[in-house]
Design a protein around this motif. Structure first.
Motif, PDB file in Angstrom:
ATOM      1  N   LEU A  30     125.544  51.803  21.810  1.00  0.00           N
ATOM      2  CA  LEU A  30     126.674  53.445  22.199  1.00  0.00           C
ATOM      3  C   LEU A  30     128.257  52.700  22.393  1.00  0.00           C
ATOM      4  N   ASP A  31     128.818  53.320  22.709  1.00  0.00           N
ATOM      5  CA  ASP A  31     130.141  52.991  23.319  1.00  0.00           C
ATOM      6  C   ASP A  31     129.679  54.256  23.927  1.00  0.00           C
ATOM      7  N   GLN A  32     131.080  54.238  24.695  1.00  0.00           N
ATOM      8  CA  GLN A  32     131.380  55.163  25.844  1.00  0.00           C
ATOM      9  C   GLN A  32     131.469  56.387  25.629  1.00  0.00           C
ATOM     10  N   ALA A  33     132.222  57.057  24.522  1.00  0.00           N
ATOM     11  CA  ALA A  33     131.958  57.993  24.433  1.00  0.00           C
ATOM     12  C   ALA A  33     130.593  58.636  23.253  1.00  0.00           C
ATOM     13  N   ALA A  34     130.027  57.996  23.158  1.00  0.00           N
ATOM     14  CA  ALA A  34     129.190  58.025  22.656  1.00  0.00           C
ATOM     15  C   ALA A  34     127.854  58.376  23.645  1.00  0.00           C
ATOM     16  N   GLN A  35     127.562  57.453  24.538  1.00  0.00           N
ATOM     17  CA  GLN A  35     127.216  57.653  25.487  1.00  0.00           C
ATOM     18  C   GLN A  35     127.310  58.652  26.563  1.00  0.00           C
ATOM     19  N   ARG A  36     128.521  59.208  26.758  1.00  0.00           N
ATOM     20  CA  ARG A  36     128.755  60.920  27.575  1.00  0.00           C
ATOM     21  C   ARG A  36     128.196  61.229  26.529  1.00  0.00           C
ATOM     22  N   VAL A  37     127.820  61.620  25.213  1.00  0.00           N
ATOM     23  CA  VAL A  37     127.636  62.499  24.859  1.00  0.00           C
ATOM     24  C   VAL A  37     126.398  62.839  24.674  1.00  0.00           C
ATOM     25  N   LEU A  38     125.325  61.837  24.594  1.00  0.00           N
ATOM     26  CA  LEU A  38     123.746  61.892  24.970  1.00  0.00           C
ATOM     27  C   LEU A  38     123.521  62.572  25.957  1.00  0.00           C
TER      28      LEU A  38
END
Length: 345
Positions: free
Chosen positions: A157-165
């Motif tokens: 996961l990139d940082q944006a996807a981490q934040r979404v999750l």
């Protein structure tokens, strides 16, 4: 440190320390007596928190539909996707809601969808309503006081996807009251999340210590929720178990069968299908059984079953789905022979 499943919190997001997903899933079959209803979610990519929350709720709804009638007593004899069946199942749902605190319209829609086997589902309700009600339904399916979701964090996961999750997990905990328990890769965007040691059951300690984790190829596709079977019923996750039960229900010789029930002598193990009087244990193996930990877990259970006088018959999912007549013939021969032997004694 959590000493048992009961020590793991609901309504919060935590990270499980030293918890490989295959060990967690082995721990949940059968569902421990002190655990809430626990489901496992394998996240799919999403651009926004709302998108991911919607995807999770859709999967949880699918699980609830598959679990009927476990959460709606009296619904089992109802069949047929139209007419009196739909009216009756909706009435049962409204009656249940009146005595349990469920939201009646949501429960009625969910029950109707389960009976029809399709339809638009419950998307007309606000996400907050769906989350709270699905948590109650899933908990009730297993006779538990709450529900939790184990989320396997992907490694890429990139940082944006981490934040979404991370935000989606917090939303599910806050609005559904779910325990959201993270495994897998670290989630740096959620550093404030508490880490709790996973309470590995005693019978799995040696298995986990002596075998490597299951390789990634046996993990279900992303975006999928999996969950333990309800004891006494075929596993809703398993097309093979459902197909075999549909065939067995039509033949008189199959009477006495029991699906997904604990091994009485060793109740931390579960048997896919058994005929107790005939001392016959049947295992239906999917690809996850090829993983080293699952293989070793199965081997130990099979030895104990054999020492207790059971024969263990194993079939693959593929055999059941493509060679069902041969599987039925094999089972029938074995069961009839055991009954004939018993009559001779």
């Amino acid at each position: 440190m959590a000493q048992s499943w009961a020590d793991l919190p609901l309504g919060r997001v935590i990270r499980l320390r030293d918890a490989a997903l295959d060990a967690v899933e082995l721990s949940l079959r059968p569902l421990p007596a002190d655990a809430p209803a626990v489901l496992v979610y394998h996240p799919r990519p999403a651009r926004t928190t709302a998108e991911l929350v919607s995807a999770v709720l859709t999967e949880l709804e699918r699980a609830a539909v598959q679990l009927l009638p476990a959460w709606l007593p009296g619904a089992e004899p109802l069949d047929g996707p139209a007419g009196a069946g739909v009216a009756a199942v909706r009435a049962l749902a409204v009656e249940l809601a009146a005595t349990t605190g469920h939201f009646g319209p949501f429960l009625a829609d969910l029950a109707e969808r389960a009976l029809r086997g399709s339809g638009a589902g419950t998307a007309r309700f606000a996400p907050e309503v769906r989350a709270a009600e699905l948590a109650k339904v899933l908990a009730a399916s297993y006779g538990r006081g709450g529900a939790a979701i184990v989320v396997e964090v992907p490694a890429d996961l990139d940082q944006a996807a981490q934040r979404v999750l991370g935000a989606a997990c917090e939303w599910l905990a806050a609005h559904g009251g779910f325990g959201v328990w993270l495994t897998g890769a670290p989630l740096p965007s959620a550093e404030r999340i508490e880490t709790v040691r996973f309470p590995l059951p005693e019978h799995l300690v040696e298995v986990v210590a002596q075998t490597p984790p299951t390789p990634a190829p046996v993990v279900p596709p992303t975006g999928v929720v999996t969950y333990p079977p309800v004891e006494g019923r075929p596993d809703p996750n398993s097309a093979a178990e459902k197909a075999l039960e549909a065939a067995l229900a039509k033949v008189a010789w199959a009477v006495g069968r029991i699906w997904n029930r604990r091994f009485e002598a060793y109740p931390h193990y579960i048997i896919d299908l058994q005929w107790r009087a005939e001392r016959c244990a049947v295992e239906i193996d999917g690809p996850e059984h090829r993983g080293p930990r699952k293989f070793e877990h199965d081997r130990r259970r099979d030895v104990l079953l054999q020492l207790d006088g059971f024969a263990v018959l194993r079939f693959t999912n593929n055999q059941v789905m493509t060679e069902l007549d041969q599987v039925l013939s094999h089972l029938e021969r074995y069961i009839r022979n055991k009954r004939d032997d018993a009559h001779k004694e």
